[in-house]
Scaffold this active site. Structure first.
Site, PDB file in Angstrom:
ATOM      1  N   HIS A   1       0.831  -1.220   0.000  1.00  8.29           N
ATOM      2  CA  HIS A   1       0.000   0.000   0.000  1.00  8.29           C
ATOM      3  C   HIS A   1       0.865   1.270   0.000  1.00  8.29           C
ATOM      4  CE1 HIS A   1      -3.275  -2.728   1.379  1.00  8.29           C
ATOM      5  NE2 HIS A   1      -2.299  -3.249   2.121  1.00  8.29           N
TER       6      HIS A   1
ATOM      7  N   SER B   1      14.800  22.331 -15.063  1.00 10.24           N
ATOM      8  CA  SER B   1      13.615  23.163 -15.270  1.00 10.24           C
ATOM      9  C   SER B   1      14.076  24.512 -15.798  1.00 10.24           C
ATOM     10  CB  SER B   1      12.878  23.334 -13.937  1.00 10.24           C
ATOM     11  OG  SER B   1      12.090  24.513 -13.973  1.00 10.24           O
TER      12      SER B   1
ATOM     13  N   GLU C   1       9.393   9.312 -16.578  1.00  3.32           N
ATOM     14  CA  GLU C   1       8.003   9.712 -16.836  1.00  3.32           C
ATOM     15  C   GLU C   1       7.571   9.332 -18.253  1.00  3.32           C
ATOM     16  OE1 GLU C   1       7.255  13.837 -14.724  1.00  3.32           O
ATOM     17  OE2 GLU C   1       9.336  13.621 -15.290  1.00  3.32           O
TER      18      GLU C   1
ATOM     19  N   LYS D   1      15.950  22.240  -9.836  1.00  2.49           N
ATOM     20  CA  LYS D   1      15.262  21.000 -10.203  1.00  2.49           C
ATOM     21  C   LYS D   1      16.082  20.057 -11.062  1.00  2.49           C
ATOM     22  CE  LYS D   1      11.011  20.708 -10.660  1.00  2.49           C
ATOM     23  NZ  LYS D   1       9.783  20.145 -10.158  1.00  2.49           N
TER      24      LYS D   1
END
Ligand code: ARG
Length: 466
Positions: free
Chosen positions: A165, A286, A299, A292
């Site tokens: 979980h 970024s 992704e 970043k």
């Protein structure tokens, strides 16, 4: 013409009964050359094998066979050097090549299509292409598995939290977690091998759907083209696309595995988790936030799964209502497979790079492994083993200890012996030996368990098979 119709000439390959050519819209919806030109090498190989067989059976002359072979070789080099002019009027790769052959060698070209139809021709070309793609995928999965085995070996003792979980469950090793993916990609590779075995039958010679009266030798063409044997039913041969569906199913399952891994990489690389650092080679920055470092490759691997699954559903839907044998609907099979093949290849390659490069932050994993009362099961097991409690009672006692630790804001191992004994008098100081994450992990020696000794055995087993 203003209405988009070009009715000047009928098709030179099949236009005998047609007084005029197709409308521009008809040509647009019908043409597949834009994508099936990818099959040029398979088409030429198939035609060469077919011509050689026709000559050996006396169906065409040896001279015509030589002319056809020379012409096809010329076309191959024209296409590979970018000199070939593809024409949409000629619909597809089969007719583009045959028309060029006629220009190059004259009437002998017309004999190539004896005892053959575009229906078995396209089934052959596409099968050859998918078979090669599967072989490539098999190799790429082997490389990915090898990358994982290296990481697993280096991290057989690296403790991290195991989750259910996405809540801390029990400590495991990062090596064990890596080996979970080795199992998944190993099964994907087994599916690939199985699919190659399934589809290893030559379609050529099924002709339009009913076979042919010419004395052809389908075993000869099958062998020449590297197939195990010819297909056994001509109707099935020209209407079957399950080899493509099987490829897409395998690609979807594999992409699903890649996507779960990608999701873990995204989570693990957040500052909050901080379990891994991705290499610069597999992340991006970024344009506005200088601090970043984004896991874009992961992704995109996750996102490619959407396209690949989409292709599977698209082709299943194309095929589901088709009566036997061939229908033009089946022309829609190729783009789905080409797109999925490109996506799954890229996803496997990107994932292999990320796994090879990623930096494992052992300290962060170790710290997280000890939090969240991850050794509570070990305390319960200790109570069963050393204090003779039934497991259900041990579970309850342990729950009380967790509640106390939570109230105090500390770990289980930070509770004092007195505090633990107040919960259950049978507890002795020996309990502290099992409350550490290292002891917890080392104790799980069941076959396939997370103990480093066990993980090393699994790595050795896979090394012998990869
Ligand atoms: N371009 C066609 C395809 O991809 C080739 C087969 C055409 N067959 C036919 N009977 N029109 O399916």
């Amino acid at each position: 013409m203003a209405d988009g119709t070009d009715q000047k000439s009928s098709n030179q390959m099949w236009g005998g009964r047609f007084a005029s050519g197709p409308s521009a819209i008809m040509e647009e919806i019908n043409a597949s050359i834009g994508f099936d030109k990818k099959l040029y090498a398979q088409d030429i190989r198939g035609s060469m094998a077919h011509a050689a067989m026709l000559a050996s059976k006396g169906i065409i002359s040896p001279e015509d066979k030589d002319k056809i072979t020379d012409g096809l070789n010329t076309i191959l080099s024209e296409i590979e050097s970018g000199r070939f002019e593809f024409s949409r009027k000629l619909e597809d790769i089969h007719m583009n090549i045959e028309a060029r052959l006629a220009t190059l060698i004259g009437p002998a070209a017309g004999r190539l299509h004896t005892a053959r139809s575009r229906n078995d021709q396209v089934a052959l070309d596409f099968r050859l292409w998918v078979k090669e793609e599967l072989q490539k995928t098999e190799g790429m999965l082997t490389t990915l598995i090898a990358a994982f085995l290296d990481r697993a070996e280096e991290n057989a003792d690296t403790v991290m939290p195991g989750f259910t979980h996405l809540q801390t469950a029990q400590p495991v090793t990062f090596g064990h977690h890596c080996m979970a993916y080795v199992e998944m990609f190993g099964r994907d590779r087994a599916r690939v091998r199985h699919a190659i075995e399934h589809m290893d039958e030559s379609p050529i010679g099924a002709a339009a759907l009913a076979g042919t009266g010419y004395p052809i030798d389908r075993h000869m063409t099958a062998t020449a083209l590297g197939f195990r044997e010819p297909t056994r039913n001509s109707i099935d041969t020209v209407s079957d696309r399950d080899f493509a569906l099987e490829f897409l199913s395998i690609a979807s399952i594999c992409a699903t595995h890649l996507s779960r891994l990608a999701e873990e990489i995204v989570i693990w690389s957040t500052p909050q988790f901080g379990f891994i650092r991705l290499s610069d080679a597999f992340s991006t920055g970024s344009s506005i936030m200088p601090q970043k470092k984004n896991p874009d490759a992961a992704e995109l691997v996750r996102a490619k799964t959407g396209r690949i699954n989409g292709s599977l559903i698209a082709l299943l839907t194309v095929m589901k209502g088709l009566p036997l044998a061939y229908s033009k609907d089946m022309q829609e099979d190729k783009e789905q497979v080409f797109d999925a093949a490109e996506s799954v290849e890229l996803a496997i390659a990107a994932m292999t790079g990320m796994i090879r490069d990623l930096e494992v932050r052992k300290d962060r994993m170790r710290a997280a492994a000890g939090s969240g009362y991850s050794t509570a099961t070990d305390l319960a097991d200790w109570l069963v083993r050393e204090a003779g409690l039934p497991f259900r009672d041990a579970h309850h006692v342990t729950g009380n200890a967790v509640a106390l630790a939570e109230k105090k804001g500390c770990d289980l191992a930070d509770l004092s012996l007195e505090e633990l004994q107040a919960i259950h008098p049978g507890i002795t100081k020996g309990v502290f030996d099992v409350l550490s994450v290292e002891a917890s992990v080392a104790s799980r020696t069941s076959f396939g368990g997370t103990a480093p000794s066990e993980v090393k055995k699994q790595i050795a087993w896979w090394r012998g098979r990869n």
